[in-house]
Design a protein around this motif. Structure first.
Motif, PDB file in Angstrom:
ATOM      1  N   ASP A  87       0.850  -1.184   0.000  1.00 43.73           N
ATOM      2  CA  ASP A  87       0.000   0.000   0.000  1.00 43.73           C
ATOM      3  C   ASP A  87       0.883   1.230   0.000  1.00 43.73           C
ATOM      4  OD1 ASP A  87      -2.492  -1.368   2.287  1.00 43.73           O
ATOM      5  OD2 ASP A  87      -2.111  -1.760   0.177  1.00 43.73           O
ATOM      6  N   THR A  88       0.420   2.283  -0.673  1.00 47.23           N
ATOM      7  CA  THR A  88       1.170   3.526  -0.713  1.00 47.23           C
ATOM      8  C   THR A  88       0.203   4.698  -0.677  1.00 47.23           C
ATOM      9  OG1 THR A  88       2.918   4.739  -1.864  1.00 47.23           O
ATOM     10  CG2 THR A  88       1.293   3.647  -3.245  1.00 47.23           C
ATOM     11  N   TYR A  89       0.677   5.813  -0.187  1.00 48.43           N
ATOM     12  CA  TYR A  89      -0.160   7.005  -0.100  1.00 48.43           C
ATOM     13  C   TYR A  89       0.024   7.887  -1.326  1.00 48.43           C
ATOM     14  CZ  TYR A  89      -1.429   5.766   4.600  1.00 48.43           C
ATOM     15  OH  TYR A  89      -1.946   5.103   5.689  1.00 48.43           O
ATOM     16  N   MET A  90      -0.962   8.718  -1.559  1.00 44.04           N
ATOM     17  CA  MET A  90      -0.951   9.635  -2.690  1.00 44.04           C
ATOM     18  C   MET A  90      -0.226  10.921  -2.293  1.00 44.04           C
ATOM     19  SD  MET A  90      -4.908   8.944  -3.658  1.00 44.04           S
ATOM     20  CE  MET A  90      -5.370   9.238  -1.948  1.00 44.04           C
ATOM     21  N   VAL A  91       0.433  11.541  -3.270  1.00 38.25           N
ATOM     22  CA  VAL A  91       1.150  12.797  -3.072  1.00 38.25           C
ATOM     23  C   VAL A  91       0.891  13.695  -4.283  1.00 38.25           C
ATOM     24  CG1 VAL A  91       2.967  11.804  -1.616  1.00 38.25           C
ATOM     25  CG2 VAL A  91       3.252  11.820  -4.077  1.00 38.25           C
ATOM     26  N   HIS A  92       1.392  14.898  -4.252  1.00 49.49           N
ATOM     27  CA  HIS A  92       1.297  15.842  -5.378  1.00 49.49           C
ATOM     28  C   HIS A  92      -0.147  15.995  -5.860  1.00 49.49           C
ATOM     29  CE1 HIS A  92       5.640  15.915  -5.495  1.00 49.49           C
ATOM     30  NE2 HIS A  92       5.631  14.602  -5.513  1.00 49.49           N
ATOM     31  N   TYR A  93      -1.003  16.442  -4.939  1.00 51.84           N
ATOM     32  CA  TYR A  93      -2.405  16.660  -5.276  1.00 51.84           C
ATOM     33  C   TYR A  93      -2.529  17.844  -6.236  1.00 51.84           C
ATOM     34  CZ  TYR A  93      -3.557  13.528  -1.442  1.00 51.84           C
ATOM     35  OH  TYR A  93      -3.672  12.436  -0.624  1.00 51.84           O
ATOM     36  N   SER A  94      -3.428  17.710  -7.213  1.00 47.98           N
ATOM     37  CA  SER A  94      -3.618  18.777  -8.174  1.00 47.98           C
ATOM     38  C   SER A  94      -5.108  18.997  -8.394  1.00 47.98           C
ATOM     39  CB  SER A  94      -2.948  18.395  -9.485  1.00 47.98           C
ATOM     40  OG  SER A  94      -3.149  19.386 -10.450  1.00 47.98           O
ATOM     41  N   PRO A  95      -5.646  20.199  -8.337  1.00 48.94           N
ATOM     42  CA  PRO A  95      -4.900  21.434  -8.150  1.00 48.94           C
ATOM     43  C   PRO A  95      -4.528  21.721  -6.699  1.00 48.94           C
ATOM     44  CG  PRO A  95      -7.204  21.947  -8.489  1.00 48.94           C
ATOM     45  CD  PRO A  95      -7.056  20.458  -8.631  1.00 48.94           C
ATOM     46  N   THR A  96      -5.346  21.315  -5.716  1.00 45.32           N
ATOM     47  CA  THR A  96      -4.992  21.538  -4.317  1.00 45.32           C
ATOM     48  C   THR A  96      -5.381  20.325  -3.497  1.00 45.32           C
ATOM     49  OG1 THR A  96      -7.130  22.456  -3.674  1.00 45.32           O
ATOM     50  CG2 THR A  96      -5.498  24.020  -4.525  1.00 45.32           C
ATOM     51  N   ARG A  97      -4.792  20.187  -2.334  1.00 44.39           N
ATOM     52  CA  ARG A  97      -5.113  19.049  -1.480  1.00 44.39           C
ATOM     53  C   ARG A  97      -6.550  19.117  -0.962  1.00 44.39           C
ATOM     54  NH1 ARG A  97      -2.140  15.080   1.307  1.00 44.39           N
ATOM     55  NH2 ARG A  97      -3.171  14.392   3.199  1.00 44.39           N
ATOM     56  N   ALA A  98      -7.107  20.322  -0.803  1.00 44.59           N
ATOM     57  CA  ALA A  98      -8.463  20.478  -0.287  1.00 44.59           C
ATOM     58  C   ALA A  98      -9.519  20.064  -1.308  1.00 44.59           C
ATOM     59  CB  ALA A  98      -8.694  21.917   0.141  1.00 44.59           C
TER      60      ALA A  98
END
Length: 132
Positions: A87-98
């Protein structure tokens, strides 16, 4: 070391690299597209460190809100039995993490079991299992 020993070692290293590369080309990539967040642009490669899997997850339908959960990667044999899971987590959310529409993921599976025939990639809601 003698020249013969060095030549033999070099040949073995080249053969190992060729076997790993040909094995990587034979793996099927299975994408679970049954959830509201689906893996896209998934790639993999075999390196000396193990199996590197990376890509993106994207919302099926644009809507507001966070993108929760993790990416689950399973190594399967020909019969579909799970040989290994990471399992791995997500990173580099686009456009924003919210309010993202997509996020990237990348992981390394250091030990690829012999008999691995497919890689299954899925987005799962909830915490990743400990130790994976």
């Amino acid at each position: 070391m003698s020249k013969t020993t060095l030549n033999t070692l070099a040949a073995l290293l080249l053969m190992t690299g060729a076997v790993m590369s040909s094995h990587a080309a034979d793996l099927k990539l299975l994408i679970d597209d049954t959830t509201s967040v689906i893996p896209t642009d998934v790639t993999y490669r075999v390196s000396p460190e193990g199996l590197e899997v990376k890509g993106w997850v994207a919302k099926r339908q644009p809507h507001t809100g966070r993108m929760l959960g993790h990416v689950e990667i399973k190594l399967l044999d020909e019969a579909g039995s799970v040989l290994a899971q990471k399992d791995t987590y997500m990173v580099h959310y686009s456009p924003t993490r919210a309010n993202p529409q997509k996020a990237s993921f990348s992981t390394l599976v250091p030990d690829v079991p012999s008999g691995t025939a497919a890689i299954e990639v899925a987005h799962r809601v909830g915490q990743a299992a400990a130790g994976r």
